[in-house]
Design an enzyme around this catalytic site. Structure first.
Site, mmCIF file in Angstrom:
data_model
loop_
_atom_site.group_PDB
_atom_site.id
_atom_site.type_symbol
_atom_site.label_atom_id
_atom_site.label_comp_id
_atom_site.label_asym_id
_atom_site.label_seq_id
_atom_site.Cartn_x
_atom_site.Cartn_y
_atom_site.Cartn_z
ATOM 1 N N CYS A 118 0.800 -1.232 0.000
ATOM 2 C CA CYS A 118 0.000 0.000 0.000
ATOM 3 C C CYS A 118 0.831 1.281 0.000
ATOM 4 O O CYS A 118 0.387 2.297 -0.523
ATOM 5 C CB CYS A 118 -1.021 -0.004 1.129
ATOM 6 S SG CYS A 118 -0.318 -0.044 2.768
ATOM 7 N N LYS A 192 -7.472 -9.095 10.371
ATOM 8 C CA LYS A 192 -7.358 -7.644 10.183
ATOM 9 C C LYS A 192 -8.641 -7.139 9.531
ATOM 10 O O LYS A 192 -8.987 -7.536 8.417
ATOM 11 C CB LYS A 192 -6.161 -7.332 9.298
ATOM 12 C CG LYS A 192 -6.078 -5.868 8.900
ATOM 13 C CD LYS A 192 -4.798 -5.576 8.156
ATOM 14 C CE LYS A 192 -4.799 -4.175 7.590
ATOM 15 N NZ LYS A 192 -3.550 -3.873 6.900
ATOM 16 N N ARG A 202 -2.276 5.873 7.704
ATOM 17 C CA ARG A 202 -2.295 6.083 6.239
ATOM 18 C C ARG A 202 -1.708 7.428 5.860
ATOM 19 O O ARG A 202 -1.120 7.566 4.791
ATOM 20 C CB ARG A 202 -3.725 5.922 5.714
ATOM 21 C CG ARG A 202 -4.173 4.474 5.756
ATOM 22 C CD ARG A 202 -5.604 4.294 5.278
ATOM 23 N NE ARG A 202 -6.025 2.914 5.488
ATOM 24 C CZ ARG A 202 -7.274 2.490 5.331
ATOM 25 N NH1 ARG A 202 -8.219 3.342 4.966
ATOM 26 N NH2 ARG A 202 -7.567 1.222 5.541
ATOM 27 N N ARG A 218 -10.862 -0.689 1.188
ATOM 28 C CA ARG A 218 -10.247 -2.001 1.313
ATOM 29 C C ARG A 218 -11.242 -3.098 1.723
ATOM 30 O O ARG A 218 -10.847 -4.186 2.131
ATOM 31 C CB ARG A 218 -9.138 -1.947 2.368
ATOM 32 C CG ARG A 218 -8.072 -0.882 2.147
ATOM 33 C CD ARG A 218 -6.775 -1.303 2.812
ATOM 34 N NE ARG A 218 -5.879 -0.226 3.154
ATOM 35 C CZ ARG A 218 -5.180 0.499 2.286
ATOM 36 N NH1 ARG A 218 -5.325 0.313 0.991
ATOM 37 N NH2 ARG A 218 -4.358 1.434 2.717
ATOM 38 N N LYS A 249 -6.580 -7.164 14.793
ATOM 39 C CA LYS A 249 -6.310 -5.751 14.546
ATOM 40 C C LYS A 249 -7.555 -5.097 13.973
ATOM 41 O O LYS A 249 -8.125 -5.660 13.032
ATOM 42 C CB LYS A 249 -5.157 -5.668 13.538
ATOM 43 C CG LYS A 249 -4.858 -4.293 13.014
ATOM 44 C CD LYS A 249 -3.845 -4.383 11.906
ATOM 45 C CE LYS A 249 -3.745 -3.008 11.273
ATOM 46 N NZ LYS A 249 -2.970 -3.012 10.076
ATOM 47 N N SER A 275 -3.155 2.924 15.081
ATOM 48 C CA SER A 275 -2.873 4.363 15.137
ATOM 49 C C SER A 275 -4.073 5.188 15.605
ATOM 50 O O SER A 275 -3.930 6.077 16.443
ATOM 51 C CB SER A 275 -2.380 4.857 13.774
ATOM 52 O OG SER A 275 -3.341 4.602 12.761
ATOM 53 N N TYR A 314 1.980 1.632 20.074
ATOM 54 C CA TYR A 314 2.849 2.771 19.785
ATOM 55 C C TYR A 314 3.563 3.263 21.034
ATOM 56 O O TYR A 314 4.479 4.080 20.932
ATOM 57 C CB TYR A 314 2.047 3.880 19.088
ATOM 58 C CG TYR A 314 1.680 3.447 17.679
ATOM 59 C CD1 TYR A 314 2.614 3.532 16.655
ATOM 60 C CD2 TYR A 314 0.445 2.870 17.392
ATOM 61 C CE1 TYR A 314 2.325 3.078 15.380
ATOM 62 C CE2 TYR A 314 0.133 2.426 16.119
ATOM 63 C CZ TYR A 314 1.082 2.531 15.110
ATOM 64 O OH TYR A 314 0.798 2.061 13.850
HETATM 65 C C1 PBG Z 1 -1.003 -1.773 5.634
HETATM 66 C C2 PBG Z 1 -1.267 -1.569 7.087
HETATM 67 C C3 PBG Z 1 -2.191 -0.720 7.718
HETATM 68 C C4 PBG Z 1 -1.891 -0.788 9.074
HETATM 69 C C5 PBG Z 1 -0.858 -1.692 9.242
HETATM 70 N N1 PBG Z 1 -0.481 -2.183 8.009
HETATM 71 C C6 PBG Z 1 -3.200 0.210 7.186
HETATM 72 C C7 PBG Z 1 -4.245 -0.254 6.287
HETATM 73 O O1 PBG Z 1 -4.525 -1.443 6.144
HETATM 74 O O2 PBG Z 1 -4.833 0.638 5.657
HETATM 75 C C8 PBG Z 1 -2.577 0.030 10.129
HETATM 76 C C9 PBG Z 1 -1.821 0.238 11.394
HETATM 77 C C10 PBG Z 1 -2.293 1.379 12.225
HETATM 78 O O3 PBG Z 1 -3.284 2.072 11.919
HETATM 79 O O4 PBG Z 1 -1.647 1.617 13.257
HETATM 80 N N2 PBG Z 1 -1.876 -2.527 4.917
#
Ligand code: PBG
Length: 326
Positions: A118, A192, A202, A218, A249, A275, A314
């Site tokens: 990504c 996820k 992002r 997504r 997650k 995040s 974090y």
């Molecule tokens: C990549 C990815 C994402 C996160 C970890 N790997 C974002 C997404 O899927 O858009 C999110 C981690 C976070 O928000 O701390 N695919």
């Protein structure tokens, strides 16, 4: 017997509360995400995520040195390349970064590297799209992801962590690693969810999907939060394909998934406090509504109570200090 009066005796002092507690948290169970942007010359703080920066390839080494001194030794690396690609992805920046970290810190640190496209694609999706840009091409993406994972493993990553959510990627990575990189662990982002809580990430990784395309988000490849059975099935599938660690997650809205997985497997389960979840704690702290460290301790404990083995957070780099006096 009056149940509530009886229970109150177990809460009467810090001593007996400690004795009665059955869940504990340690900084040793925590994994610290690291963002490294190839285009940066020095570290840039991430808004609303205190204690977290986007690093440059040099500043990340100083950051890790400091983290190790503070008791944080496990990391999840997110390389952000300076160029975007349609095809012919080049993973040398990420591989060089892994090699540089392992050259500097060796076995002092455990280094997992995220594996996803990504932050490499101009459109921000986690893989290759069809011509109409209406669909993610699963099998084509799996091939590229497996090549990326192998390159990271050969560069010295202790673990590769595919977060792209294509089907069959774990099997493909395991077989790519089978000859020379047998010792490399695979941590699958197996549960996820397609979630609102990835916003700050992002921004940092320049990976928000392009809204003008037919494929707008997504949700066709990340899990649907109304379908918990899919999360369990996907996680068990990934273990069967060769994952060593599975993951749930985001964290707080999905602890029921951790409970379900715990009932179905003995494998280690990671939770990722993402995040947006972290930023929400930080913002409330800034507004004086809560205490950040108390809230983090509570969330980490809840994750462990649900059955998580390890926590991607974090604030891993502050965990030893936060937990010291508790
Ligand atoms: C990549 C990815 C994402 C996160 C970890 N790997 C974002 C997404 O899927 O858009 C999110 C981690 C976070 O928000 O701390 N695919």
């Amino acid at each position: 017997m009056n149940y509530s009066v009886n229970q109150r005796r177990l809460r009467a002092s810090a001593h007996i509360r400690d004795l009665a507690a059955t869940v504990s948290v340690s900084h040793k169970e925590m994994i610290q995400p690291l963002f490294v942007d190839q285009a940066l010359k020095e570290a840039v703080p991430i808004p609303n995520m205190s204690g977290v920066c986007t690093d440059s390839p040099e500043s990340v080494l100083r950051q890790i040195e400091k983290d190790v001194r503070n008791g944080a030794t496990k990391f999840l690396l997110f390389p952000v390349p300076a160029s975007k690609y349609e095809t012919d992805f080049n993973f040398d920046f990420a591989a060089d970064l892994v090699a540089s970290i392992k050259r500097n810190f060796g076995d002092q640190v455990w280094l997992a590297s995220d594996v996803c496209l990504c932050s490499y694609t101009a459109h921000g999706h986690c893989g290759v799209l069809n011509e109409e840009k209406s669909q993610l091409l699963n099998d084509e993406t799996v091939q590229i992801i497996a090549r990326y994972a192998l390159q990271l493993a050969q560069a010295g990553a202790d673990c590769v962590a595919p977060s792209d959510m294509t089907d069959g990627r774990i099997g493909a990575i395991r077989s790519a690693l089978s000859e020379k990189q047998e010792a490399t662990a695979i941590m699958s982002y197996s549960s996820k969810f397609s979630s609102s809580f990835y916003g700050p990430f992002r921004d940092v990784c320049k990976s928000a999907p392009d809204k003008s395309l037919r494929l707008k988000d997504r949700s066709s490849y990340q899990l649907d939060f109304r379908n918990p059975g899919d999360a369990v099935a996907s996680s068990l599938r990934d273990l069967a394909e060769g994952a060593d660690l599975i993951m749930v997650k985001p964290c707080l809205p999905y602890l029921d998934i951790v409970v379900r997985l715990r009932e179905n497997t003995l494998a280690p389960i990671a939770v990722y406090h993402v995040s947006g979840e972290y930023a929400s704690i930080d913002l409330m702290h800034e507004k004086g509504l809560i205490n950040r460290d108390d809230a983090l301790f509570e969330i980490w404990t809840a994750a462990k109570r649900a059955g998580a083995t390890m926590i991607i957070t974090y604030a891993a780099r502050s965990a030893k200090k936060i937990l010291e006096d508790r």
